[in-house]
Design a protein around this motif. Structure first.
Motif, PDB file in Angstrom:
ATOM      1  N   ARG A   1     -11.632  -4.071  -0.442  1.00  0.00           N
ATOM      2  CA  ARG A   1     -10.139  -3.729  -0.748  1.00  0.00           C
ATOM      3  C   ARG A   1     -10.463  -4.820  -1.946  1.00  0.00           C
ATOM      4  O   ARG A   1      -9.655  -4.332  -3.156  1.00  0.00           O
ATOM      5  CB  ARG A   1      -8.877  -4.732   0.278  1.00  0.00           C
ATOM      6  CG  ARG A   1      -8.002  -3.988  -0.296  1.00  0.00           C
ATOM      7  CD  ARG A   1      -6.745  -3.387   1.046  1.00  0.00           C
ATOM      8  NE  ARG A   1      -5.694  -3.525  -0.091  1.00  0.00           N
ATOM      9  CZ  ARG A   1      -3.684  -3.756   1.197  1.00  0.00           C
ATOM     10  NH1 ARG A   1      -4.624  -3.682   2.353  1.00  0.00           N
ATOM     11  NH2 ARG A   1      -3.163  -3.847   0.864  1.00  0.00           N
ATOM     12  N   THR A   2     -10.257  -5.985  -2.417  1.00  0.00           N
ATOM     13  CA  THR A   2      -9.875  -6.532  -3.526  1.00  0.00           C
ATOM     14  C   THR A   2     -10.998  -6.671  -4.028  1.00  0.00           C
ATOM     15  O   THR A   2     -10.623  -6.174  -5.377  1.00  0.00           O
ATOM     16  CB  THR A   2     -10.637  -8.641  -3.299  1.00  0.00           C
ATOM     17  OG1 THR A   2     -11.334  -8.421  -2.432  1.00  0.00           O
ATOM     18  CG2 THR A   2      -9.380  -8.543  -2.901  1.00  0.00           C
ATOM     19  N   SER A   3     -12.166  -6.030  -4.171  1.00  0.00           N
ATOM     20  CA  SER A   3     -13.592  -5.525  -4.584  1.00  0.00           C
ATOM     21  C   SER A   3     -12.954  -4.314  -6.000  1.00  0.00           C
ATOM     22  O   SER A   3     -13.577  -3.871  -6.435  1.00  0.00           O
ATOM     23  CB  SER A   3     -14.761  -5.386  -4.279  1.00  0.00           C
ATOM     24  OG  SER A   3     -14.664  -4.389  -3.427  1.00  0.00           O
TER      25      SER A   3
ATOM     26  N   GLN B   1       0.630  -1.448  -0.414  1.00  0.00           N
ATOM     27  CA  GLN B   1       0.050   0.103   0.051  1.00  0.00           C
ATOM     28  C   GLN B   1       0.668   1.091   0.040  1.00  0.00           C
ATOM     29  O   GLN B   1       0.537   2.063  -0.692  1.00  0.00           O
ATOM     30  CB  GLN B   1      -1.073  -0.162   0.851  1.00  0.00           C
ATOM     31  CG  GLN B   1      -2.354   0.104   0.652  1.00  0.00           C
ATOM     32  CD  GLN B   1      -3.587  -0.030   2.410  1.00  0.00           C
ATOM     33  OE1 GLN B   1      -3.005  -0.439   3.223  1.00  0.00           O
ATOM     34  NE2 GLN B   1      -4.632   0.206   1.249  1.00  0.00           N
TER      35      GLN B   1
ATOM     36  N   SER C   1      -9.845  -2.867  -5.561  1.00  0.00           N
ATOM     37  CA  SER C   1      -8.828  -2.768  -6.660  1.00  0.00           C
ATOM     38  C   SER C   1      -9.537  -3.710  -8.461  1.00  0.00           C
ATOM     39  O   SER C   1      -9.012  -3.108  -9.045  1.00  0.00           O
ATOM     40  CB  SER C   1      -7.593  -3.878  -6.291  1.00  0.00           C
ATOM     41  OG  SER C   1      -7.256  -4.884  -6.509  1.00  0.00           O
ATOM     42  N   ALA C   2     -10.276  -4.066  -7.765  1.00  0.00           N
ATOM     43  CA  ALA C   2     -10.960  -5.325  -9.024  1.00  0.00           C
ATOM     44  C   ALA C   2     -11.701  -3.534 -10.369  1.00  0.00           C
ATOM     45  O   ALA C   2     -11.321  -4.228 -11.293  1.00  0.00           O
ATOM     46  CB  ALA C   2     -12.337  -5.824  -9.114  1.00  0.00           C
TER      47      ALA C   2
ATOM     48  N   ALA D   1      -6.313  -7.117   2.707  1.00  0.00           N
ATOM     49  CA  ALA D   1      -5.262  -7.114   1.859  1.00  0.00           C
ATOM     50  C   ALA D   1      -6.271  -8.486   0.698  1.00  0.00           C
ATOM     51  O   ALA D   1      -6.455  -8.209  -0.698  1.00  0.00           O
ATOM     52  CB  ALA D   1      -4.018  -7.690   1.669  1.00  0.00           C
ATOM     53  N   THR D   2      -6.960  -9.665   1.559  1.00  0.00           N
ATOM     54  CA  THR D   2      -7.425 -10.209   0.516  1.00  0.00           C
ATOM     55  C   THR D   2      -9.026 -10.648   0.803  1.00  0.00           C
ATOM     56  O   THR D   2      -9.893 -11.537  -0.130  1.00  0.00           O
ATOM     57  CB  THR D   2      -6.871 -11.680   0.793  1.00  0.00           C
ATOM     58  OG1 THR D   2      -6.912 -11.902   2.610  1.00  0.00           O
ATOM     59  CG2 THR D   2      -4.881 -11.557   0.233  1.00  0.00           C
ATOM     60  N   GLU D   3      -9.821  -9.440   0.778  1.00  0.00           N
ATOM     61  CA  GLU D   3     -10.919  -9.278   0.694  1.00  0.00           C
ATOM     62  C   GLU D   3     -11.088  -8.182   0.550  1.00  0.00           C
ATOM     63  O   GLU D   3     -10.975  -7.227   0.738  1.00  0.00           O
ATOM     64  CB  GLU D   3     -11.523  -9.417   2.818  1.00  0.00           C
ATOM     65  CG  GLU D   3     -11.812 -10.415   2.703  1.00  0.00           C
ATOM     66  CD  GLU D   3     -12.341 -10.415   4.107  1.00  0.00           C
ATOM     67  OE1 GLU D   3     -13.593  -9.802   5.065  1.00  0.00           O
ATOM     68  OE2 GLU D   3     -11.526 -10.731   5.485  1.00  0.00           O
ATOM     69  N   SER D   4     -13.068  -8.334   0.051  1.00  0.00           N
ATOM     70  CA  SER D   4     -13.466  -7.206  -0.115  1.00  0.00           C
ATOM     71  C   SER D   4     -13.269  -6.429   1.187  1.00  0.00           C
ATOM     72  O   SER D   4     -13.908  -6.636   1.859  1.00  0.00           O
ATOM     73  CB  SER D   4     -15.305  -7.063  -0.778  1.00  0.00           C
ATOM     74  OG  SER D   4     -15.654  -6.533  -0.730  1.00  0.00           O
TER      75      SER D   4
ATOM     76  N   THR E   1      -8.799  -1.698 -11.458  1.00  0.00           N
ATOM     77  CA  THR E   1      -7.955  -2.197 -12.058  1.00  0.00           C
ATOM     78  C   THR E   1      -8.925  -2.039 -14.039  1.00  0.00           C
ATOM     79  O   THR E   1      -8.614  -1.817 -14.805  1.00  0.00           O
ATOM     80  CB  THR E   1      -7.516  -3.959 -11.994  1.00  0.00           C
ATOM     81  OG1 THR E   1      -7.098  -3.604 -11.221  1.00  0.00           O
ATOM     82  CG2 THR E   1      -6.178  -4.501 -13.105  1.00  0.00           C
TER      83      THR E   1
ATOM     84  N   TYR F   1     -18.452  -3.343  -4.841  1.00  0.00           N
ATOM     85  CA  TYR F   1     -17.755  -2.880  -3.583  1.00  0.00           C
ATOM     86  C   TYR F   1     -18.884  -1.899  -2.866  1.00  0.00           C
ATOM     87  O   TYR F   1     -18.529  -2.312  -1.311  1.00  0.00           O
ATOM     88  CB  TYR F   1     -16.203  -1.885  -4.393  1.00  0.00           C
ATOM     89  CG  TYR F   1     -15.805  -0.276  -3.231  1.00  0.00           C
ATOM     90  CD1 TYR F   1     -15.530  -0.377  -2.294  1.00  0.00           C
ATOM     91  CD2 TYR F   1     -16.472   0.810  -3.348  1.00  0.00           C
ATOM     92  CE1 TYR F   1     -14.924  -0.191  -1.237  1.00  0.00           C
ATOM     93  CE2 TYR F   1     -16.760   2.146  -2.210  1.00  0.00           C
ATOM     94  CZ  TYR F   1     -15.291   1.119  -1.234  1.00  0.00           C
ATOM     95  OH  TYR F   1     -15.057   1.999  -0.249  1.00  0.00           O
TER      96      TYR F   1
END
Lengths: 444, 342
Positions: free
Chosen positions: A382-384, A116, A386-387, A377-380, A390, A351
Motif C-alpha cells: 500500500r505504501t509503495s 480508503q 501510494s508513493a 496501511a503502513t506497509e508495502s 503521488t 510495488y
C-alpha cells in the motif's frame, strides 16, 4: 483621378472578378457604355491591370491571413482535443483508482478503512465532474459520454450493493463486487477507449492542419505572378522599367509570403515536436497510471477470488504491470525527465516486489497473511503503491502544464502574423493601384 | 493575353474557398462501443447454448451394468496411527496440513464469513474431521477456494488432496473425469428457488418450463445438466460462475428462478428473504461425496473409516445441526454408506 478610387476600393469578394470580366454576361446598355469608356484605350487597360494587381494583393492578404488564423484556430482546437484526451484518461485512472480502493477495502470485511473509503468517494466525484466537463467541451462526444455516465452509475450502484451485503456478512456481497469490477472492465473502459481514440484522432488532425503551408504558398505565388505580369505589361507600355508603387506592393507581397511560409512551417515543426514529446509523454503517463490502478485492483480481486487468483486476476495483474513498465519507457523516450524527480520505474518496481510477496503468501496457502499484507496501511504494497501514485501525479501535472504552454506560444505567433499578412496585402493593393494611377494621369 | 489574369485570380479564389470548406468540417460523433452485456450484468455470458466443445465419449451412457455411483471403496478396518501413514497420507502428514478444495460462497456449506474472514460451513467441518483424524488437530487444513467447474482439474492435477464442495457422486465423475469418491456424506436433492409470491404458481422445473422462464444454474454442475433437460419444454437456461452469481442475476431480475441442491438454495434464501424454495419433491437425488484423485484408493478407504466414525459418534449430527437445521429442519439420520467398489 476622380474615378480611380472607385476601382481600387472595389470589394474583393468572390463576385469581384466577374464585375471586372471582359465580357459581362448581360450588362444593361447604359452600364456597358460606362464600362467601355472606363476601360477603353490604354488608360482603360491600365485601370484594368491596376485592378488586377490590387485584387491579387488583397486576395493574397485575405487568404494568407485566413490560413494563419485557421492555423491558430487549429492549434486551439488541437489543444482542446488533447485536453479532452487527458480528461478521458483521468476518468479511466480515477475509475480504476476507485475500483482499487473498493476491492482492497473489501478484503478487510465490512469495516472499511475510512481513508480508503474517502479516496473512493473523491475519485468517483472527480469522475462525475469530468464527465460533465467533457460533455461541455466536445459535443461530438455527447452520446459516448451519456453511455459512460450510465455505465459509471451502474458500477457505483453495484459497489454500494456489495458494501451493504458485506456489512451484513453475506457472501453475495463479494459477487456484487466482482460483478462491478468485471462490468467496469468489459463495458465502461471500452467506452473510454473509444473516446480516447476519437479525441486523439481529432487532435492529430488539427495538429496536421495547423502546419499546412500549401494554401498560403499557392495563393501567394499566384499573386506574385499576377503582379509580375502587370509590371511587365506596364513596363512595355510606359517604357519605364519600374513603377514605384507597383514594385513596392510587389515586394511587400513577396515579403509577406516569405514571412507567412516561414512562420507556418515553423509552427508545423513545433507541433510535430509537441505531438512527439509533451503530448506523447502525457498520454504515456496517464496510461501508465491507469494500468497501475488496474494492477492494484487485480491484486485485491485475486485475493477476493480466493484460491483462484492464478486463473484470471494474476494474469490481468501481470499484463497491467507490463503496461506500466512499457508506458514509463515511452515516457522516458518522449521527454527528458526532470532531474531530481522521482524515478517512477523504480517506484513501480518497489510495488511489484511487495505484490510478489503478497502472491507468494497466498499461493502457499497463507491467505490471511497475504490479505493482512495487502491491506496494511503502513506497509508495502500500500505504501509503495501510494508513493508511485503521488510521484506520477506530480509529474503528470507538470506535463499537462507544459503541454498547454507549448501549444499557446505558436498560437499567438500565428495570429500576429495573420494580422501582418492582411495589412501587407491591403497596403500592397493600395500601393499598386496608386502607382498605376500616376501613369493613367500621364494620359490626360 | 489580357484574359488570363482575371481567370488566374478567379482560380486562386476558388482554390482558397474549396480549401476553407475542407478544413472546417465538424467532427464526426464518437462511436459508442456495443457492450457484450449490460453494465449491470454479471460477468459470465448468458450461455444458453450447449458447451462448445463436444463431450468426449462417455463410459456412462449407458452406465456399466450394476454401476452404483454411491458405491465407494471399503473403509480401512481401523485408522492407522499418524506415524504409520504411507503413500498419499504420508505425504500429507509430512507436509503438515491437508489441502482441501472448497467453496467460499455457498452459504451454510462453505462460505467466507466477511466479518471474520474465515471460510465456514457443513463441508468445511467435514474436512476438518479428516484433519483431526490425521493430525489430531482440525485446523491443520489449507482451504483452497475453487468453483464448481474447477473441481475436476483440482483433483486430476493434484492441486488439492480432497474436494469438499457439495459434489454429487455420478458415474461420469467416477469413470470419465476420472476421480474417486468417499462414501456418501450427505443426501441432497435438486429443487428450485423462485420469487416470493410465485411459490404457488411455479414450484418445479416443469412449472417454470410452462412459463418459459429464465432459470439460472452454475456452469459445470449436475444442476445445469438437469436444467438443460427442460430446455426443449421452454426453459431458458442461464449460466453463472457460482450459485451466488445466480443470486445476483435473480436480484437484478435477469432470471426468474434458480435451480440447485436444496442445501445451496437454503444458503441463498438466508441472504435474500424474497427468494423462496416452495415445498416440492426434489427433481433429482444428489448424494454428496468427498472427491479424491482416482489413484488415491487407500486415502479414500481411510476417509471412509473417518466418515463411519463421525456418523456413528454423533459428530455428523452436530455438524448438521450447526449449519443446516435452522434452514432445513432437524437432522435426518446420516446417509448410509455403500461399499464394495473394486
Amino acid at each position: 483621378m476622380s474615378q480611380q478610387p472607385a476601382v481600387a476600393a472595389a470589394p474583393p469578394t468572390a463576385a469581384g472578378p466577374a464585375a471586372y470580366g471582359i465580357r459581362p454576361s448581360a450588362p444593361a446598355p447604359a452600364e456597358r457604355s460606362w464600362l467601355r469608356e472606363l476601360f477603353a484605350g490604354t488608360p482603360g487597360r491600365m485601370r484594368l491591370f491596376a485592378a488586377l494587381a490590387s485584387l491579387a494583393a488583397v486576395v493574397f492578404g485575405l487568404v494568407g491571413a485566413w490560413t494563419l488564423w485557421s492555423s491558430a484556430a487549429s492549434l486551439g482546437k488541437a489543444e482542446a482535443n488533447t485536453t479532452q484526451v487527458v480528461r478521458v484518461q483521468a476518468i479511466v485512472a480515477d475509475l480504476l483508482r476507485a475500483d482499487a480502493d473498493a476491492t482492497n477495502a473489501f478484503l478487510v470485511g465490512g469495516l472499511e478503512d475510512p481513508a480508503q473509503r474517502a479516496d473512493y468517494e473523491d475519485a468517483m466525484g472527480r469522475v462525475a465532474t469530468a464527465i460533465a466537463t467533457a460533455a461541455q467541451a466536445q459535443p461530438a462526444d455527447g452520446r459516448a459520454l451519456a453511455a459512460l455516465n450510465v455505465a459509471v452509475q451502474d458500477y457505483a450502484a453495484l459497489v454500494e450493493q456489495a458494501r451493504a451485503y458485506n456489512r451484513q456478512g453475506l457472501p453475495v456481497g463479494a459477487q456484487y463486487l466482482t460483478t462491478a469490477s468485471d462490468g467496469l472492465r468489459t463495458t465502461t473502459l471500452p467506452i473510454l477507449e473509444s473516446l480516447r481514440v476519437a479525441n486523439t484522432d481529432r487532435a492529430t488532425g488539427e495538429f496536421a492542419a495547423a502546419g499546412g503551408i500549401w494554401v498560403l504558398l499557392v495563393v501567394g505565388l499566384i499573386a506574385v505572378l499576377a503582379i509580375t505580369r502587370v509590371a511587365v505589361w506596364l513596363a512595355g507600355r510606359t517604357h519605364r522599367r519600374f513603377n514605384v508603387g507597383l514594385s513596392a506592393g510587389h515586394l511587400l507581397v513577396i515579403a509577406a509570403l516569405v514571412v507567412g511560409v516561414v512562420i507556418l512551417s515553423g509552427i508545423g515543426g513545433e507541433v510535430r515536436r509537441i505531438q512527439d514529446r509533451q503530448f506523447a509523454a502525457t498520454l504515456a503517463l496517464t496510461t501508465a497510471r491507469s494500468a497501475a490502478y488496474d494492477a492494484r485492483a487485480n491484486e485485491s480481486l485475486g485475493l477476493i477470488a480466493r484460491g483462484q487468483a492464478s486463473v484470471k486476476r494474476e494474469p490481468a495483474w501481470k499484463s497491467a504491470s507490463a503496461e506500466v513498465t512499457t508506458q514509463l519507457e515511452s515516457l522516458s523516450t518522449a521527454i527528458s525527465r526532470p532531474a531530481g524527480g522521482t524515478d517512477l520505474a523504480a517506484a513501480w518496481k518497489a510495488y511489484t516486489v511487495a505484490h510478489a510477496e503478497v502472491r507468494a503468501l497466498d499461493d502457499s496457502g497463507r491467505w490471511d497473511e497475504a490479505v493482512a499484507k495487502a491491506t496494511a496501511a503502513t506497509e508495502s504494497p500500500r505504501t509503495s503503491f501510494s508513493a508511485f501514485d503521488t510521484a506520477s501525479a506530480t509529474e503528470l501535472a507538470g506535463l499537462q502544464q507544459a503541454l498547454a504552454t507549448d501549444t499557446g506560444a505558436p498560437t499567438g505567433r500565428a495570429l500576429a502574423t495573420a494580422v501582418a499578412v492582411l495589412l501587407a496585402g491591403l497596403a500592397a493593393a493600395a500601393l499598386a493601384s496608386r502607382g498605376i494611377a500616376q501613369r493613367v494621369e500621364e494620359y490626360r | 493575353m489580357t484574359l488570363r489574369m482575371p481567370r488566374a485570380a478567379l482560380a486562386a479564389l476558388t482554390l482558397a474557398v474549396t480549401l476553407t470548406a475542407c478544413t472546417s468540417v465538424a467532427y464526426t460523433e464518437t462511436p459508442v462501443p456495443t457492450p457484450g452485456m449490460s453494465a449491470a450484468g454479471p460477468p459470465t455470458g448468458v450461455a444458453t447454448a450447449a458447451p462448445s466443445t463436444p463431450a468426449p465419449a462417455s463410459q456412462c451412457s449407458p452406465a456399466p451394468a450394476g454401476f452404483q455411483a454411491t458405491q465407494s471403496y471399503a473403509p480401512l478396518a481401523a485408522l492407522p496411527a499418524t506415524a504409520q501413514l504411507t503413500g498419499r497420507l504420508g505425504e500429507i502428514r509430512d507436509r503438515g496440513y491437508l489441502i482441501a478444495g472448497v467453496s467460499a460462497d455457498t452459504l451454510l456449506l462453505g462460505a467466507r464469513n466477511p466479518l471474520t474472514g474465515q471460510i465456514e460451513g457443513f463441508d468445511i467441518d467435514v474436512v476438518r474431521e479428516i484433519a483431526r483424524a490425521i493430525f489430531n488437530d482440525p485446523n491443520r487444513v489449507q482451504l483452497v477456494v475453487i468453483n464448481a467447474a474447477g473441481r475436476q482439474s483440482a483433483l486430476t492435477n493434484r492441486t488439492v488432496d480432497v474436494v469438499a464442495r457439495n459434489m454429487t457422486m455420478t458415474c461420469a465423475r467416477w469413470l470419465d473425469w476420472p476421480i474417486a469418491f468417499s462414501a456418501e456424506y450427505y443426501r441432497s436433492g435438486q429443487k428450485v428457488l423462485v420469487r416470493k409470491g410465485q411459490e404457488d404458481a411455479t414450484k418445479s422445473l416443469a412449472d417454470l418450463a410452462k412459463a418459459k422462464a429464465r432459470v439460472c444454474a452454475p456452469a459445470g454442475t449436475t444442476s445445469m445438466t438437469k436444467l438443460r433437460e427442460f430446455e426443449a419444454q421452454g426453459i431458458v437456461p442461464v449460466e453463472a460462475d457460482t450459485h451466488t452469481g445466480c443470486l445476483v442475476r435473480f436480484q437484478q431480475g435477469s432470471v426468474a428462478a434458480i435451480t440447485g441442491d436444496d442445501t445451496v438454495l437454503a444458503g441463498l434464501v438466508a441472504q435474500d428473504p424474497y427468494g423462496v424454495v416452495p415445498p416440492q419433491d426434489a427433481v433429482t437425488a444428489e448424494p454428496y461425496g468427498l472427491g479424491f484423485n482416482a489413484a488415491d484408493k487407500v486415502f479414500v478407504q481411510y476417509v471412509n473409516r473417518v466418515l463411519e466414525t463421525v456418523k456413528a459418534d454423533g459428530r455428523w449430527t452436530a455438524i448438521y445441526n450447526r449449519w443446516l437445521a435452522a434452514s432445513l429442519g432437524p437432522a435426518p439420520s446420516p446417509p448410509p454408506a455403500a461399499y464394495g467398489r473394486a
